[in-house]
Design a protein around this motif. Structure first.
Motif, short mmCIF file in Angstrom:
data_model
loop_
_atom_site.label_atom_id
_atom_site.label_comp_id
_atom_site.label_asym_id
_atom_site.label_seq_id
_atom_site.Cartn_x
_atom_site.Cartn_y
_atom_site.Cartn_z
N LEU A 38 82.09 71.01 -8.20
CA LEU A 38 81.66 71.85 -7.08
C LEU A 38 80.75 72.97 -7.56
O LEU A 38 79.75 73.32 -6.91
CB LEU A 38 82.90 72.44 -6.37
N GLU A 39 81.13 73.55 -8.73
CA GLU A 39 80.31 74.64 -9.26
C GLU A 39 78.91 74.12 -9.60
O GLU A 39 77.91 74.84 -9.44
CB GLU A 39 80.96 75.21 -10.52
N ARG A 40 78.83 72.89 -10.05
CA ARG A 40 77.55 72.33 -10.47
C ARG A 40 76.81 71.65 -9.32
O ARG A 40 75.75 71.07 -9.54
CB ARG A 40 77.78 71.33 -11.60
N ASP A 41 77.37 71.62 -8.16
CA ASP A 41 76.75 71.03 -6.98
C ASP A 41 76.43 69.55 -7.23
O ASP A 41 75.31 69.07 -6.99
CB ASP A 41 75.47 71.79 -6.60
N VAL A 94 91.41 69.29 -1.83
CA VAL A 94 91.38 70.32 -0.78
C VAL A 94 90.06 71.08 -0.79
O VAL A 94 89.36 71.13 0.24
CB VAL A 94 92.60 71.25 -0.91
N PRO A 95 89.64 71.67 -1.91
CA PRO A 95 88.32 72.34 -1.88
C PRO A 95 87.17 71.35 -1.71
O PRO A 95 86.16 71.66 -1.05
CB PRO A 95 88.25 73.05 -3.24
N GLN A 112 77.78 62.48 -8.23
CA GLN A 112 76.71 62.18 -9.17
C GLN A 112 76.68 63.28 -10.24
O GLN A 112 76.01 64.30 -10.11
CB GLN A 112 75.35 62.13 -8.46
N PRO A 113 77.49 63.11 -11.36
CA PRO A 113 77.47 64.12 -12.42
C PRO A 113 76.07 64.26 -13.02
O PRO A 113 75.29 63.31 -13.03
CB PRO A 113 78.47 63.58 -13.44
N LEU A 114 75.78 65.45 -13.50
CA LEU A 114 74.47 65.71 -14.10
C LEU A 114 74.31 64.88 -15.38
O LEU A 114 75.19 64.86 -16.23
CB LEU A 114 74.33 67.20 -14.42
N ASP A 115 73.18 64.21 -15.49
CA ASP A 115 72.82 63.43 -16.68
C ASP A 115 73.83 62.32 -17.00
O ASP A 115 73.96 61.90 -18.16
CB ASP A 115 72.67 64.36 -17.91
N LYS A 116 74.59 61.87 -15.99
CA LYS A 116 75.56 60.79 -16.22
C LYS A 116 75.51 59.83 -15.05
O LYS A 116 75.04 60.19 -13.96
CB LYS A 116 76.98 61.35 -16.38
#
Length: 928
Positions: free
Chosen positions: A670-673, A723-724, A700-704
């Motif tokens: 979530l922090e990394r959008d 929940v979040p 979609q994780p960054l660079d993965k």
């Protein structure tokens, strides 16, 4: 009055009664008796109607008419049933009225004289008659006497005496004394043996004279049936002959004894004849006793049981006093209220009771002053005697204890074993037993005692009650516990040490073996802890060790599964594992707990740990092997740089690492959008128009590479991250549908899945309302999808939540319908708008009859409840045609479109708008 009377009879009938009786020389006494006879006859319901209708003068005139003799005789006997002398007198007067002559008294015997006509009547009457010559030998007997006493004919009785003929001793003695002129009671209850059985009779004895011979008149009423019917009376008659208790009968109205057995005469020192002249009041009860006796008699007579008991005092003939216990039974006999009394001498018992009270007083003094607790219990376990010391031990007074059982005082943890010991004791498996157990004190705390229990037996060897000796050993147990705790626990943290952990791990392994489950071990070593001790000293190090122990215990909820092996090594044990994932999740929680800042004095520490994991039975069959292999895995974690976990088994380790990596990435996503939403169109079957979208989460994780929802959604649910994440999905979907409306597209309803954790949140309604307000999304543009299994977990609470959401205007649908366990009674209560047919039923709908039937039934059910139906997973034209034929309202699936990002959805909407004007239900996007 009767007809055809002679002139003489008519003349007599014209005379007054007194003139008629004077002519017959009837005296005043006889006239009185005649009037009594007349009154009895005319009022008797068994009398003939002729006699019953006569006046007294008519009655006198009719006596001479012989046709009425057959009626008079039995009626006279019935009238004077209890008094043969009155019967005889009445019969003779009637004969005198009929003008028969006779003498009044025999000058030789002084007995009333019976004339020949009367004698002839008596030969047929219900009176046993015996004539005796001057030597007292039998001369004549009527049929009734022969039936009961003779040999069947007159020859059999000739020359025999009364004693020889009447074999019943009391009856023979009474008859002989009456013949000799004695004035004795002549009402007897006798038993006679008729050759086959004993018969019982009530006898009334009288004497007369006939032709210079003595006549013995005995009325005998056979009461065998009446005596045999009530079982109690039969027992009484048998008791009269053999009972060692005094037995007598009391006429309640006369308060007189009417019968008594030999024991009564011996105890009271009166002869039987003397006793029959007395009553209870003549035995001189104590002052005020007679009133109590009378009252008790009446209570028994009017009671349902007709039985009772009274203690009183009888005075013997010699004046001595005798305490007695009288058992009474009330009964009716010949219209009289009779009390059968069984009298027992209780002087010995009273003396024994007095001696016992003295002995008990001595015992009670010793019992209550004993230095240990003493108690007596019934075989059912109820206290009936406890001493002062026992009351001090448990806090209850002896009076309170009498309403309690040992089960109520016993600690629940000891109750089952205690009851088994008691059962064994009563069954005779051992003579006594001693054990340590816990009682619950009145104020609620546990009291340890050492208890010895044995039984007291009666003279037949049958157990009567139990005796317990109780010693308070609470202080001793505390000392033992302190020593045991020191031996089995770490002195710094208070956690179990290696010895106790190994013991508990062995128990857990045995339990897992029985149940077929797994047991896991996590060995924890603090990274670089030696540097802290070396730089800041062991005092700071000890405080850190204590804090680590506290955090580990908090994670394990204090279930004694955490131990310290020594130094900076800890161990955690988990029982009943379903899979290694549960062990890995716990290990991750431990790593998270260790990583939290730790403030000690002015220092702040950020610790990490190396964790080794092993699982029974795969990694070892005993506690030592599991600990050793966990230690091996822990060193592998250290070699990997610390701050990680390692399974002893490589394949489990790889799986755990993957999960650990996924969970760690989720926490930062979530922090990394890193999340995006794709949307799958929902098509109206009739018009072919797009009427809604289902929002589907993608990661979609960054660079993965992208992570499939099936991989990360379960982990998000398990960890609570859903929940979040779910709130983000709700907000993004609402914002997107508002954006489409602003771009000029027709209003679309966007469907968002609510997870189980989200739906159970108490603030879910508030959250939805807040998101709608913040994004500007209208409630009717939002559809919330909830699986049926979620709402059925707590139908009432789910109904309330759904109703609040529906009242807001939000559209509600049940997702994956048919895969759970919905109750139709609840389904119709839920304020839902749509049912979604799960794609598992749609997939083979054109080839599987069962799936087709289910889909058809769901559509029919939904429409009957006025609900909209959406079919998921439509991929072929055959599926589409079948669902359309069944009246399905909406469809979604690869036949129309895959889930698409927002920018592609806009193109899809434009294409759908142009095509829907021409050909409905096109295949919009290839599924291949």
């Amino acid at each position: 009055m009767g007809q055809n009377l002679s002139a003489r009879e008519i003349e007599l009938s014209q005379m007054t009664v007194d003139q008629r009786l004077a002519a017959l020389d009837i005296n005043d006494i006889d006239i009185t008796l005649l009037r009594l006879v007349h009154q009895k006859l005319v009022s008797n319901p068994q009398a003939s109607f002729n006699i019953a209708g006569y006046t007294f003068p008519e009655f006198i005139l009719s006596i001479k008419n012989q046709e009425y003799e057959a009626t008079w005789l039995p009626l006279l006997w019935q009238i004077f049933h209890y008094d043969p002398e009155s019967f005889l007198s009445a019969l003779q007067i009637l004969r005198k009225v009929a003008a028969l002559e006779f003498d009044a008294v025999n000058p030789h015997t002084g007995l009333p004289v019976i004339d020949t006509a009367v004698a002839n009547d008596l030969s047929q009457a219900p009176v046993a008659m015996l004539t005796l010559d001057r030597q007292g030998c039998a001369h004549f007997a009527n049929p009734l006497f022969l039936r009961y006493f003779g040999s069947g004919d007159l020859a059999g009785i000739a020359g025999k005496t009364v004693e020889e003929l009447i074999l019943n001793e009391p009856l023979a003695a009474t008859a002989k004394q009456l013949l000799q002129g004695a004035q004795l009671p002549h009402h007897l209850l006798v038993s006679l043996y008729d050759g086959s059985a004993t018969r019982f009779f009530e006898c009334h004895v009288a004497c007369a004279s006939w032709q210079d011979e003595s006549v013995l008149l005995i009325t005998m009423e056979d009461t065998t049936q009446r005596m045999s019917s009530p079982e109690e009376l039969l027992r009484f008659r048998m008791a009269l002959d053999s009972s060692i208790d005094a037995i007598y009968l009391i006429d309640r109205e006369q308060m007189r004894f009417i019968d008594a057995n030999e024991t009564a005469t011996k105890i009271l020192a009166y002869s039987r004849a003397e006793l029959l002249q007395l009553g209870p009041q003549d035995l001189k009860p104590d002052a005020g006793e007679l009133e109590r006796i009378n009252k008790r008699f009446d209570e028994i007579i009017h009671s349902d049981a007709k039985t009772g008991m009274i203690e009183t005092v009888h005075q013997r003939k010699d004046g001595s006093r005798l305490p007695v216990e009288v058992y009474l039974r009330a009964m009716m006999s010949e219209q009289r209220q009779i009390l059968v009394a069984v009298v027992r001498d209780i002087s010995s018992r009273l003396k024994a009771e007095a001696d016992l009270r003295t002995s008990e007083d001595k015992f009670r003094g010793i019992f209550n002053q004993a230095a240990i607790g003493l108690a007596h219990l019934t075989l059912e376990g109820r206290w009936f005697q406890t001493n002062k010391k026992f009351s001090e031990i448990v806090g209850y007074s002896p009076l309170e204890m009498q309403n309690m059982s040992f089960q109520e005082l016993t600690h629940p943890g000891d109750l089952q074993a205690d009851e088994e010991m008691v059962r064994g004791l009563i069954a005779g498996h051992y003579p006594n037993y001693t054990k340590e157990k816990r009682y619950i004190h009145k104020d609620g705390h546990a009291v340890w005692v050492n208890i010895t229990v044995s039984l007291v037996y009666d003279r037949n060897g049958k157990p009567v009650y139990a005796v317990s000796a109780i010693e308070d050993i609470t202080n001793r147990k505390k000392i033992e516990w302190d020593l045991l705790h020191l031996a089995n626990h770490d002195s710094l943290t208070g956690l179990p040490n290696r010895l106790l952990i190994q013991d508990r791990l062995s128990q857990a392994i045995a339990h897992a073996h029985r149940k077929g489950t797994q047991t896991g071990v996590i060995l924890i070593d603090i990274d670089r802890f030696k540097n802290i001790n070396d730089s800041l000293g062991h005092g700071i190090g000890d405080l850190i060790i204590v804090e680590i122990g506290r955090r580990l215990s908090f994670i394990m909820k204090g279930d004694n599964a955490v131990g310290r092996l020594g130094g900076d090594e800890f161990v955690v044990m988990l029982s009943d594992l379903a899979s290694g994932d549960m062990l890995a999740a716990t290990a991750q929680n431990i790593l998270d707990a260790l990583s939290q800042p730790m403030a000690i004095y002015e220092h702040e520490f950020f610790l990490t740990g190396s964790l080794g994991l092993s699982v029974y039975p795969k990694d070892g069959a005993d506690s030592q092997t599991l600990l050793k292999n966990a230690d091996t895995a822990m060193y592998r974690a250290k070699d990997a740089g610390g701050n990680n976990m390692q399974f002893y088994a490589h394949e489990m380790n790889a799986r755990a690492l993957a999960r650990f990596t996924t969970e760690g990435g989720l926490r930062r996503s979530l922090e990394r959008d890193e999340f995006v939403l794709h949307y799958q169109p929902q098509i109206d079957v009739l018009s072919g128009r797009v009427v809604g979208m289902e929002a589907l989460l993608r990661w979609q994780p960054l660079d993965k590479p992208a992570v499939a929802p099936a991989e990360f959604i379960p982990i998000a649910e398990e960890t609570g991250l859903i929940v979040p994440i779910g709130e983000w999905v709700l907000r993004a979907a609402c914002r997107q549908t508002v954006l489409w409306q602003e771009q000029g597209f027709a209003p679309l309803r966007v469907a968002v899945n609510l997870s189980a954790r989200q739906f159970k949140q108490k603030n879910i309604v508030e959250l939805v309302n807040r998101v709608l307000e913040e994004t500007g999304c209208r409630p009717e543009w939002l559809e919330l999808e909830i699986t049926e299994s979620v709402v059925m977990e707590d139908p009432q609470s789910a109904t309330d939540t759904l109703q609040e959401l529906s009242d807001m205007g939000v559209h509600l649908s049940i997702d994956d319908f048919g895969t759970g366990y919905s109750s139709l009674s609840y389904l119709k209560r839920f304020p839902i708008d749509t049912l979604k047919i799960d794609q598992s039923f749609v997939r083979d709908i054109s080839t599987d009859a069962d799936d087709a039937a289910i889909a058809r039934a769901v559509i029919a059910l939904a429409h009957s409840m006025r609900l909209e139906v959406v079919a998921e997973g439509v991929e072929t034209i055959e599926q589409l045609e079948y669902l359309r034929a069944q009246g399905c309202d909406l469809m979604q699936g690869y036949y129309f479109s895959r889930p698409l990002p927002p920018e592609d959805i806009e193109k899809f909407l434009i294409m759908n708008k142009s095509r829907s004007r021409t050909t409905p239900m096109p295949k919009m996007v290839s599924t291949r």
